[in-house]
Structures are given as structure tokens and as C-alpha cells.
Design a protein around this motif. Structure first.
Motif, PDB file in Angstrom:
ATOM      1  N   LEU A 109       0.834  -1.195   0.000  1.00 42.36           N
ATOM      2  CA  LEU A 109       0.000   0.000   0.000  1.00 42.36           C
ATOM      3  C   LEU A 109       0.868   1.244   0.000  1.00 42.36           C
ATOM      4  CD1 LEU A 109      -1.719   0.459   3.507  1.00 42.36           C
ATOM      5  CD2 LEU A 109       0.424  -0.724   3.157  1.00 42.36           C
ATOM      6  N   ASP A 110       0.262   2.356  -0.423  1.00 42.45           N
ATOM      7  CA  ASP A 110       0.934   3.647  -0.367  1.00 42.45           C
ATOM      8  C   ASP A 110       0.733   4.259   1.015  1.00 42.45           C
ATOM      9  OD1 ASP A 110       1.926   3.965  -3.126  1.00 42.45           O
ATOM     10  OD2 ASP A 110      -0.197   3.914  -3.654  1.00 42.45           O
ATOM     11  N   THR A 111       1.686   5.070   1.429  1.00 41.88           N
ATOM     12  CA  THR A 111       1.661   5.653   2.772  1.00 41.88           C
ATOM     13  C   THR A 111       1.903   7.149   2.679  1.00 41.88           C
ATOM     14  OG1 THR A 111       2.505   3.571   3.669  1.00 41.88           O
ATOM     15  CG2 THR A 111       2.633   5.493   5.088  1.00 41.88           C
ATOM     16  N   LEU A 112       1.043   7.918   3.353  1.00 48.44           N
ATOM     17  CA  LEU A 112       1.088   9.370   3.305  1.00 48.44           C
ATOM     18  C   LEU A 112       1.274   9.958   4.696  1.00 48.44           C
ATOM     19  CD1 LEU A 112      -1.982   9.987   0.943  1.00 48.44           C
ATOM     20  CD2 LEU A 112       0.432   9.828   0.289  1.00 48.44           C
ATOM     21  N   SER A 113       1.955  11.105   4.756  1.00 48.38           N
ATOM     22  CA  SER A 113       2.080  11.886   5.975  1.00 48.38           C
ATOM     23  C   SER A 113       1.195  13.122   5.833  1.00 48.38           C
ATOM     24  CB  SER A 113       3.535  12.303   6.194  1.00 48.38           C
ATOM     25  OG  SER A 113       3.646  13.206   7.271  1.00 48.38           O
ATOM     26  N   LEU A 114       0.346  13.372   6.859  1.00 43.77           N
ATOM     27  CA  LEU A 114      -0.602  14.476   6.821  1.00 43.77           C
ATOM     28  C   LEU A 114      -0.548  15.260   8.123  1.00 43.77           C
ATOM     29  CD1 LEU A 114      -3.880  12.777   5.499  1.00 43.77           C
ATOM     30  CD2 LEU A 114      -2.314  14.190   4.189  1.00 43.77           C
ATOM     31  N   SER A 115      -0.723  16.564   8.019  1.00 42.68           N
ATOM     32  CA  SER A 115      -0.928  17.405   9.194  1.00 42.68           C
ATOM     33  C   SER A 115      -2.410  17.744   9.238  1.00 42.68           C
ATOM     34  CB  SER A 115      -0.079  18.673   9.100  1.00 42.68           C
ATOM     35  OG  SER A 115      -0.273  19.488  10.234  1.00 42.68           O
ATOM     36  N   LEU A 116      -3.113  17.174  10.209  1.00 41.71           N
ATOM     37  CA  LEU A 116      -4.567  17.288  10.288  1.00 41.71           C
ATOM     38  C   LEU A 116      -4.960  18.400  11.252  1.00 41.71           C
ATOM     39  CD1 LEU A 116      -7.238  15.783   9.383  1.00 41.71           C
ATOM     40  CD2 LEU A 116      -7.045  14.512  11.536  1.00 41.71           C
ATOM     41  N   VAL A 140      -6.706  19.649   6.243  1.00 40.79           N
ATOM     42  CA  VAL A 140      -5.267  19.408   6.363  1.00 40.79           C
ATOM     43  C   VAL A 140      -4.539  20.734   6.191  1.00 40.79           C
ATOM     44  CG1 VAL A 140      -5.412  17.022   5.589  1.00 40.79           C
ATOM     45  CG2 VAL A 140      -5.043  18.834   3.915  1.00 40.79           C
ATOM     46  N   ALA A 141      -3.389  20.838   6.823  1.00 41.56           N
ATOM     47  CA  ALA A 141      -2.657  22.096   6.827  1.00 41.56           C
ATOM     48  C   ALA A 141      -1.840  22.303   5.566  1.00 41.56           C
ATOM     49  CB  ALA A 141      -1.742  22.154   8.048  1.00 41.56           C
ATOM     50  N   ARG A 142      -1.503  21.215   4.886  1.00 45.51           N
ATOM     51  CA  ARG A 142      -0.675  21.313   3.687  1.00 45.51           C
ATOM     52  C   ARG A 142      -0.888  20.049   2.853  1.00 45.51           C
ATOM     53  NH1 ARG A 142       2.429  20.169   8.116  1.00 45.51           N
ATOM     54  NH2 ARG A 142       2.625  22.388   8.528  1.00 45.51           N
ATOM     55  N   PRO A 143      -0.477  20.044   1.612  1.00 49.66           N
ATOM     56  CA  PRO A 143      -0.619  18.834   0.798  1.00 49.66           C
ATOM     57  C   PRO A 143       0.117  17.658   1.433  1.00 49.66           C
ATOM     58  CG  PRO A 143      -0.123  20.712  -0.591  1.00 49.66           C
ATOM     59  CD  PRO A 143       0.046  21.181   0.822  1.00 49.66           C
ATOM     60  N   PRO A 144      -0.370  16.444   1.207  1.00 49.03           N
ATOM     61  CA  PRO A 144       0.263  15.274   1.829  1.00 49.03           C
ATOM     62  C   PRO A 144       1.650  15.014   1.256  1.00 49.03           C
ATOM     63  CG  PRO A 144      -1.347  14.572   0.215  1.00 49.03           C
ATOM     64  CD  PRO A 144      -1.501  16.063   0.338  1.00 49.03           C
ATOM     65  N   LEU A 255      -0.420  10.699  10.785  1.00 44.20           N
ATOM     66  CA  LEU A 255      -0.970  12.021  11.022  1.00 44.20           C
ATOM     67  C   LEU A 255      -0.209  12.788  12.096  1.00 44.20           C
ATOM     68  CD1 LEU A 255      -4.747  10.982  11.210  1.00 44.20           C
ATOM     69  CD2 LEU A 255      -3.491  11.751   9.190  1.00 44.20           C
ATOM     70  N   THR A 256      -0.220  14.099  11.967  1.00 39.70           N
ATOM     71  CA  THR A 256       0.126  15.009  13.053  1.00 39.70           C
ATOM     72  C   THR A 256      -1.149  15.779  13.381  1.00 39.70           C
ATOM     73  OG1 THR A 256       2.397  15.235  12.288  1.00 39.70           O
ATOM     74  CG2 THR A 256       1.587  16.910  13.785  1.00 39.70           C
ATOM     75  N   TYR A 257      -1.546  15.753  14.650  1.00 42.48           N
ATOM     76  CA  TYR A 257      -2.858  16.307  15.014  1.00 42.48           C
ATOM     77  C   TYR A 257      -2.766  16.999  16.365  1.00 42.48           C
ATOM     78  CZ  TYR A 257      -7.855  16.358  16.254  1.00 42.48           C
ATOM     79  OH  TYR A 257      -9.118  16.724  16.633  1.00 42.48           O
ATOM     80  N   GLN A 258      -3.182  18.258  16.401  1.00 45.97           N
ATOM     81  CA  GLN A 258      -3.249  19.007  17.660  1.00 45.97           C
ATOM     82  C   GLN A 258      -4.723  19.284  17.959  1.00 45.97           C
ATOM     83  OE1 GLN A 258      -1.485  22.971  17.784  1.00 45.97           O
ATOM     84  NE2 GLN A 258      -0.686  22.564  19.836  1.00 45.97           N
ATOM     85  N   PRO A 259      -5.297  18.633  18.974  1.00 50.05           N
ATOM     86  CA  PRO A 259      -6.739  18.735  19.218  1.00 50.05           C
ATOM     87  C   PRO A 259      -7.216  20.160  19.478  1.00 50.05           C
ATOM     88  CG  PRO A 259      -5.756  16.974  20.529  1.00 50.05           C
ATOM     89  CD  PRO A 259      -4.632  17.734  19.925  1.00 50.05           C
ATOM     90  N   ALA A 260      -6.363  20.999  20.070  1.00 54.24           N
ATOM     91  CA  ALA A 260      -6.726  22.383  20.382  1.00 54.24           C
ATOM     92  C   ALA A 260      -5.446  23.195  20.526  1.00 54.24           C
ATOM     93  CB  ALA A 260      -7.539  22.438  21.679  1.00 54.24           C
TER      94      ALA A 260
END
Length: 403
Positions: A109-116, A140-144, A255-260
């Protein structure tokens, strides 16, 4: 699974109750992925009689609740690099031999990094990117960024993988699986001669070699705890079945995710499976392991956060659009230096250990098992260089520290 027995009625030292004069007798303690891989490769060499001792059920702990993500080169530049590469290729050959795509969901499978981002209305959200899979419609904050391709990343369903290996080893090579709890490794004149089990009068299984593949429960053995420490990292996960599974393409998401604002940044992971399920994990912390592996449960706040992340990633994963298959947690074995421990235990001939793989246990299971099988039966490993993972490194460290 074929050839499974409970401890009180288990055949001793060979599966049939009749003493054989051929083959080294090996007892593997632990029915997770590391124990299963070790038993499989020992058995396929045709020169060992193998018994697996498991306290509860095969793949009942981390090996049944992990993500099953595989990466060829993510450990390059570290001592794990060679082990991981060898294991990635072994996964591919095992899938061909055991019909992995059908039996345990093996697929590249392909694998992506995302800033959510936590809020779709955020001004920081980037415009929709053509490189995003259509089902990933959250902010998302920027393209994957592509961090793995079908040549370098893949997946398995870890519970099905572990059980398939042991089923094949039992059906084709006579491996016996005994449900029973290890009491102690019996040592005579500095050599392991078998294992005693708890209950039923303390059944004893004679052995020429013993393998301890007990994950975060390794410290329960004095042979291990007197030499080094194995800690436990509790990791949470959920498994969802979307109402439109065909919409979910085979893309793993890191993913990179900051809830608040000001909150701790999280690093959840999302793995669609060919079964139509989607696995989401994250939210880990150090914790003690209970006596019973099946007593490990997820914490409500962590599980709720994973559901929130799932719904933010995709409308297909929102509450009301999915059936909840599992809400769970497992304990990953970790060592103080961050490396697994694989090899013969110093001063106890014939007693081997394989633990401390942390989040890479499913990936590195095959090369660990194949290397241990070679070490036990042939005296050295050719699959992977085990020197960085030798238990003797802890002896050397203690000697330098004057302990």
C-alpha cells in the motif's frame, strides 16, 4: 488451530507422549507473533520438535491488536535497519507461501504523511489536494507527503497472520500448542532443560532449548529480570467498518494532530484493511501489564479521542457512518535502550529470548524468528546480524558500571 491442548493433559516433550530419538526439542514460551514466527521457522527446518506454550490464546495481546504496518526502509541508519529489511522481504515470501492476501490480508500500500487540523473552518486549512485519496476529506494544513509506496510499505492483519503461521506449523510440521502458564525455566548445571507450568500438579515439558517470547511479561521470569528491564507501553486503537467500504483506498496515513491550541500534538495512524475495516491507533502511555493479557482494556478518554480523529479525517469514518468493530488497548514491550533483545541468555545455555520489539514487532517477527531458529539449530544466524540485539550487551554495560 490444529494440535492444541491444555496444560494438564499436554503430551510431554514431543506431542505424542512417546519419546523420540530424533530432532532437538524446543519449547517456545509465548503465542504472539514473535513466538509464532520462531516456532514456524524452527519447524520448517525439519530438525526440531516444537511445543508452543501460551497462557491465554494465540495472538490474544499486542499481536492481535496491532496495526500490522510493514516498512522496508524506515529503520535504515539504525541497528534495526538490517533486521527490518530482511523481515520485510520475508513477509513477502511468507505471503506467497501461505496465500497471505487471502488468509491474513497481506497487501502492499501507499503511505502518506498528513498534518490534520481539528476544525474544518480553520483559515489554515489548505485547498483540496489532488494527491489526497478522495475519502480523506478532513482539514489538512498542507498537501500530503508520500513516505511509502507499494514497493516499500505493506500491511497484514496481525492476529490472522500470527494464527496462520501457527496453524501451518501445526498442520504441516507437527508443532503442538499447549495452553498453560509458564512457572519457571528449569536449569541444571547452567543449561535449560525444560519448563515447568503452573497448575495441574506443575506439568513439566522437557527441552533441549527454551525460547522466551513473552513480550512485556518477560520481566516475570527471574532469568530475564535479573539481567535487564522490559517495560510496557500501553497503546490504544479502534477498528471501524464504514458503511461504504469500497470508498476507502489502500492508503496508510501517518498524522500530526493538535486537538486544540496549546494542546499536546498527537501522532495517530490510520490503516484501511482489505477486509473493509479501518484501524486507527495512537494515544500511548507507560503502564504496568496485568497478569491476564485479555484484561487489558482501553481508557475512555483515549478511545474517544481516536473516534474524534477518525471523524475528522473522513466523513466515511464519522459516528453514524461506521460500525464499531473494536475499542481496545495492548501493551508493547520496550527496553531501556530502545532495541529488541534477541539471542541466548548469558550463563544459561540453551535459553533464548526475543522481546522488546516495541511498535515494530509485527514487521520484525519473521526475521527474528528465522534468525533465532538458525541460532538454535545451526549455532549462528544468517538471516540477520543479531549482535546489536544480544542479551550480553546488558552484562557488558553492568561490568563497565562496576555492578
Amino acid at each position: 488451530m490444529a494440535s492444541v491442548s491444555s496444560a494438564p493433559s499436554a503430551a510431554i516433550a514431543g506431542g505424542s507422549g512417546v519419546e523420540s530419538t530424533e530432532g532437538k526439542r524446543v519449547v517456545v514460551c509465548g503465542g504472539g507473533v514473535i513466538g509464532a514466527c520462531t516456532a514456524y521457522f524452527l519447524a520448517t527446518k525439519g530438525t526440531a520438535r516444537v511445543t508452543v506454550v501460551e497462557k491465554s490464546a494465540v495472538a490474544c495481546a499486542a499481536s492481535g491488536k496491532a496495526g500490522g504496518f510493514l516498512a522496508l526502509d524506515w529503520c535504515d541508519g539504525s541497528p534495526l535497519g538490517g533486521l527490518a529489511r530482511a523481515s520485510f522481504h520475508l513477509h513477502r515470501s511468507l505471503a506467497a507461501a501461505l496465500d497471505g492476501p487471502t488468509n491474513y490480508g497481506y497487501r502492499p500500500l501507499d503511505t502518506l504523511s498528513l498534518s490534520l487540523l481539528p476544525d474544518a473552518s480553520s483559515a489554515a486549512a489548505a485547498p483540496a489536494s489532488p494527491s489526497l485519496p478522495p475519502w480523506v476529506d478532513g482539514p489538512v494544513a498542507r498537501p500530503p507527503r508520500t513516505i511509502g509506496t507499494t514497493d516499500t510499505t505493506a500491511q497484514v492483519h496481525p492476529q490472522l497472520f500470527t494464527r496462520t503461521l501457527l496453524s501451518a506449523a501445526a498442520a504441516e510440521h507437527g508443532v503442538e500448542v499447549v495452553i498453560g502458564e509458564l512457572d519457571r525455566v528449569e536449569v541444571e548445571d547452567g543449561r535449560a532443560v525444560g519448563v515447568a507450568l503452573k497448575g495441574g500438579g506443575g506439568p513439566f515439558i522437557q527441552a533441549d532449548a527454551v525460547v522466551l517470547a513473552l513480550g512485556p511479561w518477560s520481566n516475570r521470569s527471574p532469568i530475564v529480570s535479573s539481567l535487564f528491564n522490559v517495560s510496557s507501553l500501553k497503546a490504544h486503537s479502534i477498528v471501524l467498518r464504514p458503511k461504504s467500504p469500497d470508498a476507502i483506498t489502500p492508503h496508510a496515513l501517518f498524522l500530526t494532530y493538535q486537538p486544540a491550541p496549546g494542546a499536546k500534538t498527537l501522532d495517530p495512524e490510520v490503516y484501511p484493511r482489505p477486509t473493509g475495516e479501518v484501524y486507527i491507533c495512537g494515544m500511548s502511555k507507560e503502564d504496568e501489564v496485568p497478569d491476564d493479557p485479555e484484561a487489558i482494556v482501553g481508557e475512555r478518554e483515549s478511545i474517544a479521542m481516536l473516534h474524534k480523529i477518525a471523524g475528522t479525517v473522513s466523513c466515511h469514518l464519522k459516528e453514524g457512518e461506521v460500525d464499531v468493530v473494536a475499542e481496545q488497548a495492548c501493551c508493547l514491550p520496550c527496553t531501556d535502550d530502545g532495541l529488541p533483545v534477541i539471542g541466548e541468555i548469558p550463563e544459561v545455555k540453551g535459553c533464548y529470548i526475543a522481546t522488546g520489539h516495541s511498535c515494530w514487532g509485527i514487521l520484525n517477527g519473521p526475521a527474528t524468528g528465522a534468525s533465532l531458529a538458525e541460532l538454535i539449530l545451526e549455532g549462528h544466524s544468517t538471516t540477520a546480524d543479531l549482535k546489536p540485539f544480544s542479551p550480553s550487551r546488558f552484562v557488558r554495560r553492568r561490568t563497565r558500571q562496576g555492578v
